[in-house]
Design a protein around this motif. Sequence first.
Motif, PDB file in Angstrom:
ATOM      1  N   GLY A 204      36.753  54.630  26.132  1.00 31.46           N
ATOM      2  CA  GLY A 204      35.762  55.632  26.511  1.00 31.46           C
ATOM      3  C   GLY A 204      35.320  55.485  27.956  1.00 31.46           C
ATOM      4  O   GLY A 204      35.779  54.596  28.685  1.00 31.46           O
ATOM      5  N   VAL A 205      34.436  56.407  28.349  1.00 31.40           N
ATOM      6  CA  VAL A 205      33.956  56.442  29.737  1.00 31.40           C
ATOM      7  C   VAL A 205      32.438  56.566  29.761  1.00 31.40           C
ATOM      8  O   VAL A 205      31.822  56.912  28.749  1.00 31.40           O
ATOM      9  CB  VAL A 205      34.569  57.642  30.500  1.00 31.40           C
ATOM     10  CG1 VAL A 205      36.072  57.506  30.653  1.00 31.40           C
ATOM     11  CG2 VAL A 205      34.226  58.964  29.816  1.00 31.40           C
ATOM     12  N   GLU A 206      31.868  56.298  30.905  1.00 29.16           N
ATOM     13  CA  GLU A 206      30.435  56.526  31.098  1.00 29.16           C
ATOM     14  C   GLU A 206      30.247  58.023  31.411  1.00 29.16           C
ATOM     15  O   GLU A 206      31.180  58.670  31.895  1.00 29.16           O
ATOM     16  CB  GLU A 206      29.918  55.676  32.256  1.00 29.16           C
ATOM     17  CG  GLU A 206      29.985  54.173  32.008  1.00 29.16           C
ATOM     18  CD  GLU A 206      29.152  53.732  30.802  1.00 29.16           C
ATOM     19  OE1 GLU A 206      28.136  54.394  30.501  1.00 29.16           O
ATOM     20  OE2 GLU A 206      29.528  52.743  30.148  1.00 29.16           O
TER      21      GLU A 206
ATOM     22  N   VAL B 248      37.957  59.644  23.476  1.00 32.56           N
ATOM     23  CA  VAL B 248      38.201  59.581  24.924  1.00 32.56           C
ATOM     24  C   VAL B 248      38.766  58.194  25.195  1.00 32.56           C
ATOM     25  O   VAL B 248      38.163  57.188  24.810  1.00 32.56           O
ATOM     26  CB  VAL B 248      36.895  59.799  25.722  1.00 32.56           C
ATOM     27  CG1 VAL B 248      37.119  59.514  27.202  1.00 32.56           C
ATOM     28  CG2 VAL B 248      36.392  61.218  25.526  1.00 32.56           C
ATOM     29  N   ILE B 249      39.938  58.129  25.807  1.00 33.34           N
ATOM     30  CA  ILE B 249      40.576  56.837  26.067  1.00 33.34           C
ATOM     31  C   ILE B 249      40.056  56.264  27.391  1.00 33.34           C
ATOM     32  O   ILE B 249      39.605  55.134  27.449  1.00 33.34           O
ATOM     33  CB  ILE B 249      42.122  56.986  26.129  1.00 33.34           C
ATOM     34  CG1 ILE B 249      42.642  57.690  24.860  1.00 33.34           C
ATOM     35  CG2 ILE B 249      42.808  55.641  26.336  1.00 33.34           C
ATOM     36  CD1 ILE B 249      42.382  56.980  23.566  1.00 33.34           C
TER      37      ILE B 249
ATOM     38  N   ASN C 227      32.046  59.461  23.196  1.00 35.35           N
ATOM     39  CA  ASN C 227      33.450  59.152  23.448  1.00 35.35           C
ATOM     40  C   ASN C 227      34.274  59.258  22.156  1.00 35.35           C
ATOM     41  O   ASN C 227      35.484  59.394  22.205  1.00 35.35           O
ATOM     42  CB  ASN C 227      33.601  57.747  24.030  1.00 35.35           C
ATOM     43  CG  ASN C 227      33.249  57.725  25.505  1.00 35.35           C
ATOM     44  OD1 ASN C 227      33.835  58.460  26.288  1.00 35.35           O
ATOM     45  ND2 ASN C 227      32.273  56.915  25.882  1.00 35.35           N
TER      46      ASN C 227
ATOM     47  N   GLU D 271      31.642  59.523  34.513  1.00 36.79           N
ATOM     48  CA  GLU D 271      33.088  59.453  34.734  1.00 36.79           C
ATOM     49  C   GLU D 271      33.829  60.608  34.058  1.00 36.79           C
ATOM     50  O   GLU D 271      35.027  60.555  33.840  1.00 36.79           O
ATOM     51  CB  GLU D 271      33.640  58.133  34.180  1.00 36.79           C
ATOM     52  CG  GLU D 271      33.131  56.907  34.907  1.00 36.79           C
ATOM     53  CD  GLU D 271      33.597  55.613  34.241  1.00 36.79           C
ATOM     54  OE1 GLU D 271      34.144  54.764  34.934  1.00 36.79           O
ATOM     55  OE2 GLU D 271      33.398  55.484  33.015  1.00 36.79           O
ATOM     56  N   ARG D 272      33.099  61.648  33.700  1.00 38.23           N
ATOM     57  CA  ARG D 272      33.697  62.733  32.934  1.00 38.23           C
ATOM     58  C   ARG D 272      34.196  63.903  33.793  1.00 38.23           C
ATOM     59  O   ARG D 272      34.450  64.997  33.280  1.00 38.23           O
ATOM     60  CB  ARG D 272      32.706  63.263  31.884  1.00 38.23           C
ATOM     61  CG  ARG D 272      32.554  62.329  30.702  1.00 38.23           C
ATOM     62  CD  ARG D 272      31.676  62.938  29.625  1.00 38.23           C
ATOM     63  NE  ARG D 272      31.669  62.103  28.440  1.00 38.23           N
ATOM     64  CZ  ARG D 272      32.468  62.298  27.394  1.00 38.23           C
ATOM     65  NH1 ARG D 272      33.310  63.295  27.389  1.00 38.23           N
ATOM     66  NH2 ARG D 272      32.402  61.482  26.354  1.00 38.23           N
ATOM     67  N   ASP D 273      34.324  63.676  35.098  1.00 41.24           N
ATOM     68  CA  ASP D 273      34.732  64.771  35.994  1.00 41.24           C
ATOM     69  C   ASP D 273      36.034  65.445  35.563  1.00 41.24           C
ATOM     70  O   ASP D 273      36.127  66.664  35.506  1.00 41.24           O
ATOM     71  CB  ASP D 273      34.828  64.261  37.434  1.00 41.24           C
ATOM     72  CG  ASP D 273      35.767  63.065  37.575  1.00 41.24           C
ATOM     73  OD1 ASP D 273      35.901  62.314  36.590  1.00 41.24           O
ATOM     74  OD2 ASP D 273      36.352  62.885  38.655  1.00 41.24           O
ATOM     75  N   LEU D 274      37.056  64.661  35.230  1.00 43.21           N
ATOM     76  CA  LEU D 274      38.350  65.249  34.852  1.00 43.21           C
ATOM     77  C   LEU D 274      38.313  65.790  33.422  1.00 43.21           C
ATOM     78  O   LEU D 274      38.809  66.876  33.141  1.00 43.21           O
ATOM     79  CB  LEU D 274      39.468  64.209  34.985  1.00 43.21           C
ATOM     80  CG  LEU D 274      39.733  63.685  36.401  1.00 43.21           C
ATOM     81  CD1 LEU D 274      40.817  62.615  36.379  1.00 43.21           C
ATOM     82  CD2 LEU D 274      40.169  64.827  37.327  1.00 43.21           C
ATOM     83  N   LEU D 275      37.684  65.016  32.532  1.00 43.34           N
ATOM     84  CA  LEU D 275      37.637  65.418  31.118  1.00 43.34           C
ATOM     85  C   LEU D 275      36.855  66.711  30.928  1.00 43.34           C
ATOM     86  O   LEU D 275      37.107  67.465  29.983  1.00 43.34           O
ATOM     87  CB  LEU D 275      36.992  64.310  30.284  1.00 43.34           C
ATOM     88  CG  LEU D 275      37.780  63.004  30.200  1.00 43.34           C
ATOM     89  CD1 LEU D 275      36.903  61.893  29.652  1.00 43.34           C
ATOM     90  CD2 LEU D 275      39.012  63.176  29.323  1.00 43.34           C
TER      91      LEU D 275
ATOM     92  N   ARG E  99      36.953  69.291  32.769  1.00 47.22           N
ATOM     93  CA  ARG E  99      37.690  70.475  33.206  1.00 47.22           C
ATOM     94  C   ARG E  99      38.226  71.242  32.006  1.00 47.22           C
ATOM     95  O   ARG E  99      38.608  70.658  30.994  1.00 47.22           O
ATOM     96  CB  ARG E  99      38.863  70.062  34.098  1.00 47.22           C
ATOM     97  CG  ARG E  99      38.413  69.551  35.446  1.00 47.22           C
ATOM     98  CD  ARG E  99      39.613  69.339  36.327  1.00 47.22           C
ATOM     99  NE  ARG E  99      39.195  68.792  37.616  1.00 47.22           N
ATOM    100  CZ  ARG E  99      40.029  68.505  38.595  1.00 47.22           C
ATOM    101  NH1 ARG E  99      41.327  68.717  38.432  1.00 47.22           N
ATOM    102  NH2 ARG E  99      39.602  68.022  39.725  1.00 47.22           N
TER     103      ARG E  99
END
Lengths: 439, 74
Positions: B24-26, A243-244, A184, B29-33, B35
């Motif tokens: 941050g995300v798990e 990553v926010i 992240n 949860e990166r489906d949009l990022l 792209r």
Amino acid sequence: MQLTEKIELANQPRLAKNKAKNLKSLLTAATCSLLGTTVPANGQSQAEENQWQFDTALMYYGESDRVTAVEGIIAATKEFDDEEFLSLKLTIDSLTGASANGAVAQPYVQTFARPSGKGTFAVPSGETPLDDTFKDTRLQVNASWTRPLTTDYTISTGLHASKEYDYLSLGLNASLTRDFNKKNTTVAIGFAAFYDEIEPEGGIPNPLAILPNPQTTAFDDSHRIGSSDNKTTIDVLLGVTQVINRRAIMQLNYSFSMVDGYLTDPFKIVSSVDELGVTQHQIYEKRPDSRQKHSVFWQTKYHFTSTVVDFSYRYLWDDWEINSHTFDVRYRIPLGTGYIEPHLRYYMQEAAEFYRPFINQDDVSPSYVSADYRVGEMNAYTLGFKYGMPLKNGQELSFRIEYYQQDPENPGYELPGVLQEVDLFESVEALIAQISYSF
Amino acid sequence: MKKIYQVNILLIVLLISSGCSSLGVEPWERDLLARKEMALNASPIDAALDDHIYFSKEASSGGRSFAGGGCGCN
């Protein structure tokens, strides 16, 4: 690739697929032969993701009455095993037209000796003096290699070479990134070095020397100090990407750039005027032989339900006292199977400490001086629009059109006599048109 | 004026870096990022062409990447 061929590709998808495949194999063969590797035979079970990916673009840049440029790019990227990437890029551009030489407009016809020393050109009354001798073709190659070092570290190295008739630029760069916090957060450190050499036709002018009168005097040794000169650039970049949340990502970069050597523009001159604003003579400009720039760049991207906004801001400051602010926003909106993307950019810069639109003949001769509007006070706007459409097999065709306007400003100099009757800070308008094809 | 900008920028850096650990995300949860349009430099060719134009026409360059050497462009 011809523009007409690109349009044809858009209209005939089936034909396009075959043509694109042919083109891709042709370019793959060319790239492989350049690299000295072999082309995989047709039908060989080569994984799809290990194929070369090509990005091409053709751009037209045209200023009203000034410079026209056409630039073409072919970039090829290949992913090898273990997230290793090799990228190669070829850029060719051609430039013709006229560029402001720095002299002031006058309410009468002015005649100038060409910078090369060959012949003269006349500038009509009231018009900004433009030197119309610019004609150059430039070839640039870039190569970069990126590979993971360990799970968290990635290293990237690159080479740069650019050659035109009177200019050579060579560079190398390296950067290291480290991922933290489940990838992240990414921290990057980069380093680049460049060596540039300029060999203007007619030689390097003697800075601050009075130009020869085009009617009576010819160029001699007092006007020239050599045939070529050079400069070196060292760039350091520190960056953090964060990553926010699921929809937002942010980047913050700090860059430091140190340039040493010949930073003067050999084609630029400065008018010396009397108390009535009438030009008495012109001198060659002179800039300091070093420049240290700092910049902070901040970018945010946010994914709404279906649209994406991309915002960036850059603040740049240097020891020439040029402070600049750049705001850039792009908004991508899905449209059918493709997308549209409006673009707005606003740029403002303060003048360099040695910028003078002209000098007064009675004043003490300055140590450094330039009347180049590009180091003067300026506001600039870009309004653009892009349309992208996906084709089959992950190919994409896109069109971009942009309008760019520069509004130079007077940083506060009093205009004597006739200089009030002419436009010393003329706006420059340009149209940019681009077609891109990825396959 | 210049000092104020520099202090502001320092504050932004501090705010961002202090908040980073909770952001941050798990991985799922990166489906949009993930792209293409969410890549920070989603159109590198456009960016390269723009950089060349603005490098030639303005007194600033770099920021996103290296400011660079370049060309004798006018």
